[in-house]
Scaffold this motif. Sequence first.
Motif, PDB file in Angstrom:
ATOM      1  N   ASP A 117      -9.844   2.120  -5.553  1.00 32.18           N
ATOM      2  CA  ASP A 117      -9.511   0.841  -4.907  1.00 32.18           C
ATOM      3  C   ASP A 117      -8.679   1.068  -3.649  1.00 32.18           C
ATOM      4  OD1 ASP A 117     -10.854  -0.485  -6.884  1.00 32.18           O
ATOM      5  OD2 ASP A 117      -9.060  -0.972  -8.052  1.00 32.18           O
ATOM      6  N   TYR A 118      -7.755   2.023  -3.735  1.00 32.10           N
ATOM      7  CA  TYR A 118      -6.911   2.329  -2.567  1.00 32.10           C
ATOM      8  C   TYR A 118      -7.763   2.863  -1.417  1.00 32.10           C
ATOM      9  CZ  TYR A 118      -3.435   4.610   0.381  1.00 32.10           C
ATOM     10  OH  TYR A 118      -2.686   4.999   1.458  1.00 32.10           O
TER      11      TYR A 118
ATOM     12  N   GLN B  47      -9.863   0.072   0.205  1.00 29.43           N
ATOM     13  CA  GLN B  47      -9.078  -0.778   1.108  1.00 29.43           C
ATOM     14  C   GLN B  47      -8.758  -0.064   2.413  1.00 29.43           C
ATOM     15  OE1 GLN B  47      -5.620  -2.824  -0.278  1.00 29.43           O
ATOM     16  NE2 GLN B  47      -6.612  -3.658  -2.104  1.00 29.43           N
TER      17      GLN B  47
ATOM     18  N   LYS C  31       0.812  -1.217   0.000  1.00 29.55           N
ATOM     19  CA  LYS C  31       0.000   0.000   0.000  1.00 29.55           C
ATOM     20  C   LYS C  31       0.846   1.267   0.000  1.00 29.55           C
ATOM     21  CE  LYS C  31      -3.759   0.450   2.233  1.00 29.55           C
ATOM     22  NZ  LYS C  31      -4.785   0.565   3.285  1.00 29.55           N
TER      23      LYS C  31
END
Length: 461
Positions: A245-246, A249, A211
């Motif tokens: 998407d980041y 999450q 990440k």
Amino acid sequence: MYCLLHALLVNVLCGDFGQAPEVKLASTGARRSLPLKQTPHHHITLDDHNSSTTNSDSTGDPFQHLQSTQQSEPRLGSATMENEKISDLLASEREQSPEDLQHYFLSFEDFWERKLWHELTDILVKFYQEPASAEQRIRLYDGFVKTFADKINQLKLVVIGLQAVGQCKDDEERLKFLTTLTSRVDKPASQDAYVFALSHVASVRLTLGQKTESRTDLDKAEKILDTFDSVENVVHASFYRVSADYHQQSHEFAAYYRTTLLYLACVELADLQEGERRRIAYDLSIAALVSETIYNFGELLLHPILDSLKETEHAWLRELLFAFNRGDLHAYQILQQHLDANSLLQKHQDFLYQKISLSALTQLVFSRAPQDRSMTFATISQETKVQLDEIEHLIMKALSLGLLRGSIDQVDEVARISWVQPKVLDRSGIEGMRSRLKEWDGGVERLGNWIEGVGEDVWAS
């Protein structure tokens, strides 16, 4: 003259190039020295007769021309071998391809031989989009596309590479492939292609759990995007999709909500598969409901993506969003039974009740005329179905969130509201607005009639 030439030939054959020979002329009996010049092809120049055989380098090494020719031959041979190698590769891949794809390889070789890079790029993109080409994509990319990669549109090169990378065996190999591709297009003239490729690198890093590295890549891409006056939609769409998407999450629901709507603005819904549309609609709905800063779902309610939930097992979620928008506590209580289907909704049940109560309060204020927005706590409780002892705290929460502007009289238990956040109107809301406009129009007409009646003398004069 014959004797002179004979003497010269003898000197040449004997290798006596150092001195000029002494030659006796038969006609005159005189002696004279004739200088000889050696050329790379062993031609003799007779300065005395002003006739010579020239060469491109008459003063250099007599074998220099021969050596340069021998040096150029390997280069020509290497290019020929490379051409043969590519021709053999295309022929081999054509034989292995399905019959309906073999015509592509004939076009590949034709365009490549004629150096028609634009046409070659376009037909390569079409070939890579063919589902049946999957097994050949990486081999063709490594053995063919790479040989002229710098000569074609770099954004389309990345498109071709992204089609090929899908055939990598795992994410580690995929990351290595994309990293190499990203470095290849990292040039001042192709920064759009670089951002496009970098976004996909960030996506793979996110899949691998990296990440921090993914966030670094996204920040770098965003910084470059901010310098563009315009760029292809596909570049923006790629960046927004990976950013969404980041945020998902990271459980950053508001950021996910905004970024996904930006992504949807860059793509055609028809280009998305039905399953993908449903997934996005579902995730957007959940993010809108559980976000602590989103109290207006207007953009989502008006977006056709939400229709993807119709006639599915998640159709209740769409109905729940519309219930929140109109502040319908009764509908919420009916749909509440579905909240257990999602862990996030189940975890935020208390917050959801407060959120729909706030929506009911703002809807009540919005439905009233501006001059009729002073309401007692009891009236608010009766019309919103919120408990009386919760009203004061509810109004204070709405004021602090910027949903309302006004004041509270705690002694008389009266709320005086001067402004309410605009909302998306459904059919009933539009009908209410129409009624208010008609009422306003009637009021203006009555005021005009009154002024005309009271000021008859003034108008007459």
